[in-house]
Write a protein that holds these residues in place. Structure first.
Motif, PDB file in Angstrom:
ATOM      1  N   THR A 136      -5.576   3.916   9.921  1.00  0.00           N
ATOM      2  CA  THR A 136      -5.008   4.253   8.619  1.00  0.00           C
ATOM      3  C   THR A 136      -3.840   3.316   8.328  1.00  0.00           C
ATOM      4  N   TRP A 137      -3.189   3.533   7.195  1.00  0.00           N
ATOM      5  CA  TRP A 137      -2.047   2.696   6.834  1.00  0.00           C
ATOM      6  C   TRP A 137      -0.881   2.868   7.797  1.00  0.00           C
ATOM      7  N   GLU A 138      -0.898   3.945   8.609  1.00  0.00           N
ATOM      8  CA  GLU A 138       0.166   4.141   9.596  1.00  0.00           C
ATOM      9  C   GLU A 138       0.170   3.040  10.658  1.00  0.00           C
ATOM     10  N   ASP A 139      -0.851   2.209  10.649  1.00  0.00           N
ATOM     11  CA  ASP A 139      -0.903   1.083  11.586  1.00  0.00           C
ATOM     12  C   ASP A 139       0.254   0.112  11.364  1.00  0.00           C
ATOM     13  N   TRP A 140       0.932   0.227  10.236  1.00  0.00           N
ATOM     14  CA  TRP A 140       2.094  -0.637  10.021  1.00  0.00           C
ATOM     15  C   TRP A 140       3.166  -0.379  11.082  1.00  0.00           C
ATOM     16  N   LEU A 141       3.179   0.844  11.642  1.00  0.00           N
ATOM     17  CA  LEU A 141       4.135   1.165  12.705  1.00  0.00           C
ATOM     18  C   LEU A 141       3.840   0.383  13.980  1.00  0.00           C
ATOM     19  N   ASN A 142       2.620  -0.113  14.114  1.00  0.00           N
ATOM     20  CA  ASN A 142       2.259  -0.960  15.246  1.00  0.00           C
ATOM     21  C   ASN A 142       2.423  -2.439  14.892  1.00  0.00           C
ATOM     22  N   GLU A 143       1.695  -2.862  13.857  1.00  0.00           N
ATOM     23  CA  GLU A 143       1.585  -4.290  13.587  1.00  0.00           C
ATOM     24  C   GLU A 143       2.817  -4.891  12.910  1.00  0.00           C
ATOM     25  N   SER A 144       3.368  -4.208  11.916  1.00  0.00           N
ATOM     26  CA  SER A 144       4.552  -4.759  11.246  1.00  0.00           C
ATOM     27  C   SER A 144       5.730  -4.838  12.211  1.00  0.00           C
ATOM     28  N   PHE A 145       5.853  -3.837  13.079  1.00  0.00           N
ATOM     29  CA  PHE A 145       6.965  -3.828  14.028  1.00  0.00           C
ATOM     30  C   PHE A 145       6.771  -4.867  15.130  1.00  0.00           C
ATOM     31  N   ALA A 146       5.538  -5.019  15.620  1.00  0.00           N
ATOM     32  CA  ALA A 146       5.290  -6.048  16.635  1.00  0.00           C
ATOM     33  C   ALA A 146       5.526  -7.436  16.049  1.00  0.00           C
ATOM     34  N   PRO A 161       0.773  -1.848  -1.866  1.00  0.00           N
ATOM     35  CA  PRO A 161       1.768  -1.102  -1.091  1.00  0.00           C
ATOM     36  C   PRO A 161       1.288  -0.810   0.329  1.00  0.00           C
ATOM     37  N   ILE A 162       2.239  -0.670   1.234  1.00  0.00           N
ATOM     38  CA  ILE A 162       1.916  -0.219   2.585  1.00  0.00           C
ATOM     39  C   ILE A 162       1.453   1.232   2.541  1.00  0.00           C
ATOM     40  N   TRP A 163       2.163   2.049   1.787  1.00  0.00           N
ATOM     41  CA  TRP A 163       1.886   3.485   1.707  1.00  0.00           C
ATOM     42  C   TRP A 163       0.471   3.712   1.159  1.00  0.00           C
ATOM     43  N   GLY A 164      -0.352   4.381   1.946  1.00  0.00           N
ATOM     44  CA  GLY A 164      -1.697   4.719   1.502  1.00  0.00           C
ATOM     45  C   GLY A 164      -2.706   3.595   1.597  1.00  0.00           C
ATOM     46  N   LEU A 165      -2.344   2.473   2.220  1.00  0.00           N
ATOM     47  CA  LEU A 165      -3.258   1.337   2.337  1.00  0.00           C
ATOM     48  C   LEU A 165      -4.550   1.738   3.038  1.00  0.00           C
ATOM     49  N   ASP A 166      -5.674   1.277   2.515  1.00  0.00           N
ATOM     50  CA  ASP A 166      -6.953   1.416   3.205  1.00  0.00           C
ATOM     51  C   ASP A 166      -6.977   0.374   4.317  1.00  0.00           C
ATOM     52  N   ARG A 167      -7.043   0.831   5.574  1.00  0.00           N
ATOM     53  CA  ARG A 167      -6.935  -0.099   6.710  1.00  0.00           C
ATOM     54  C   ARG A 167      -8.040  -1.146   6.708  1.00  0.00           C
ATOM     55  N   SER A 168      -9.168  -0.851   6.060  1.00  0.00           N
ATOM     56  CA  SER A 168     -10.262  -1.821   6.014  1.00  0.00           C
ATOM     57  C   SER A 168     -10.169  -2.752   4.808  1.00  0.00           C
ATOM     58  N   ASP A 169      -9.142  -2.572   3.981  1.00  0.00           N
ATOM     59  CA  ASP A 169      -8.950  -3.432   2.811  1.00  0.00           C
ATOM     60  C   ASP A 169      -8.743  -4.875   3.257  1.00  0.00           C
ATOM     61  N   LYS A 170      -9.322  -5.816   2.513  1.00  0.00           N
ATOM     62  CA  LYS A 170      -9.179  -7.223   2.884  1.00  0.00           C
ATOM     63  C   LYS A 170      -7.730  -7.693   2.798  1.00  0.00           C
ATOM     64  N   GLN A 191      -4.276  -7.501   6.224  1.00  0.00           N
ATOM     65  CA  GLN A 191      -3.538  -8.458   7.050  1.00  0.00           C
ATOM     66  C   GLN A 191      -2.245  -8.882   6.371  1.00  0.00           C
ATOM     67  N   ALA A 192      -2.321  -9.192   5.074  1.00  0.00           N
ATOM     68  CA  ALA A 192      -1.110  -9.587   4.351  1.00  0.00           C
ATOM     69  C   ALA A 192      -0.102  -8.446   4.296  1.00  0.00           C
ATOM     70  N   VAL A 193      -0.595  -7.223   4.177  1.00  0.00           N
ATOM     71  CA  VAL A 193       0.298  -6.065   4.081  1.00  0.00           C
ATOM     72  C   VAL A 193       0.969  -5.779   5.423  1.00  0.00           C
TER      73      VAL A 193
END
Length: 426
Positions: free
Chosen positions: A308-318, A351-360, A363-365
């Motif tokens: 889900t969009w919560e993956d930003w807690l992994n990837e954006s932080f890393a 937006p990061i909030w609510g992003l579809d994780r499979s959206d093309k 990666q940019a988000v």
């Protein structure tokens, strides 16, 4: 520079496997692999005997869907669960995107296996490995690299919490390494993974060299064929320093050892598994340093949902952690150069909030827009305050944006929290 950026993009694609597959760990049937493999690199062939330790899921088990490289021929398949038949249709495409050259292997039980019953499945097979589409996994005279991507062992994508013992025979002068602890037993190399993971990696090459640095607190093993002593010294020292810096910022490392292999191939980019990285050395050392730092940072940033969009807690932080290390190691100009590049690549990103994780645009988000927001937050609350905040997130094992925002408010103010939440939604 273009080559480095391509390698980084491929690394991010391959790293996603650890996250996407990991989501399904509760549904897995397989818990352990015992593998006896013989590599014949000059012929490009593999021979294997595999025993799978399994547990039937809730509702019982009538059939088990596996994946195996379509270049292999199955000689036998038996089970102590009773009469068993199988179909291995190599004309059918792989249903799992990360094993593109695998074919479906369907195992059917004459009598359904009762829920919770433990059983074993035994296979023998041999043949040539058809490389994956990215040429990341290959079995050649000069370089052997086998992982999930080529399904060299029977893969169940749902079984992502597995242990393994792999005994590998290969003629000298080939040397073996891979995931897990490495030992010798007679004329075999033994790789043992006691910590549950989702992949089994074997690497072999003639005159493969290892450099070990570190101590009981943290150790780094660097494997290579043709790097110079100066290059290895720099890589080993920087790898240890990455962990030291991150521990100072975020707290103790949950892992005590990392293996880094510099692959002798020109395609496929790099990929990461817990405690293991396969990389391609590049003359642009700064780019190599950054994406290695990103993967090391996942020791600390891996608690968010990965589908889900919560993956930003992994990837954006890393990713921002790697930029922080770039700033410390290469200076403010290098750091700002990346920020400028990221701002350009994040233009018009959703937006990061609510992003579809499979959206093309994911990666940019996640890898560009998210780090930029974290940089703005660091600017707002100060470098020391930001590091204290990051350490609080790690110590609390924050795994959702709600928890993140609550911690942010406690560490700063409601106004800062509200402003950041608003930016997540823009």
């Amino acid at each position: 520079m273009k080559r480095v950026l391509l390698a980084v993009r491929l690394l991010l694609v391959f790293s996603a496997v650890i996250l996407v597959v990991g989501h399904f760990c509760l549904a897995g049937v397989i818990s352990h692999y015992d593998i006896k493999a013989e590599l014949l690199p000059t012929q490009g062939e593999l021979q294997a005997e595999v025993t799978l330790k399994c547990t039937a899921p809730e509702g019982g088990l009538q059939k088990l869907e596996l994946l195996l490289n379509r270049g292999l021929d199955i000689a036998s398949l038996t089970s102590d669960a009773g009469a068993t038949t199988f179909r291995f249709d190599r004309t059918q495409p792989s249903p799992f995107r990360y094993t593109p050259t695998a074919a479906p292997l369907t195992v059917e039980f004459g009598t359904p296996v009762a829920a919770g019953k433990k059983f074993t499945l035994r296979l023998t097979y041999a043949g040539t490995i058809e490389p994956d589409n990215w040429l990341t996994n290959v079995l050649t005279r000069d370089w052997v690299e086998l992982a999930l991507y080529v399904a060299w062992y029977p893969v169940d994508p749902a079984s992502s919490s597995i242990t393994s013992t792999v005994s590998v025979k290969v003629a000298p002068p080939y040397i073996v390494t891979g995931t897990g602890s490495l030992s010798r037993s007679g004329d075999s190399w033994v790789l043992t993974q006691d910590q549950p993971t989702f992949d089994i990696i074997v690497i072999a090459a003639p005159q493969l060299h290892a450099r070990h640095v570190g101590d009981d607190r943290f150790a780094v093993d660097v494997w290579h064929k043709n790097l110079s002593p100066a290059q290895i010294d720099r890589i080993a020292a920087d790898s240890g320093r990455m962990v030291t810096e991150f521990q100072a910022w975020f707290g103790p490392s949950p892992r005590k050892r990392i293996t880094i292999v510099f692959a002798e191939r020109i395609s496929g980019g790099g990929y990461y598994r817990p405690g293991f990285m396969s990389l391609i050395y590049d003359a642009d050392y700064r780019g190599l340093f950054k994406y290695a730092a990103h993967e090391v940072a996942h020791f600390w940033w891996s608690k968010g949902s990965t589908t889900t969009w919560e993956d930003w807690l992994n990837e954006s932080f890393a990713e921002y952690s790697s930029l922080m290390l770039i700033r410390e190691s290469f200076g403010a100009d290098a750091f700002n150069e990346y920020l400028t590049l990221y701002a350009k690549e994040a233009e018009n990103a959703p937006p990061i909030w609510g992003l579809d994780r499979s959206d093309k645009a994911a990666q940019a988000v996640l890898y560009r827009k998210g780090p930029l927001l974290l940089h703005d937050l660091e600017e707002k609350i100060g470098k020391d305050g930001f590091q204290h905040f990051l350490a609080a997130l790690v110590s609390r094992k924050v795994s959702s944006t709600d928890q993140f925002l609550t911690t942010l408010q406690e560490q700063t103010s409601k106004a800062v929290r509200d402003q950041f939440e608003e930016r997540l939604k823009k």
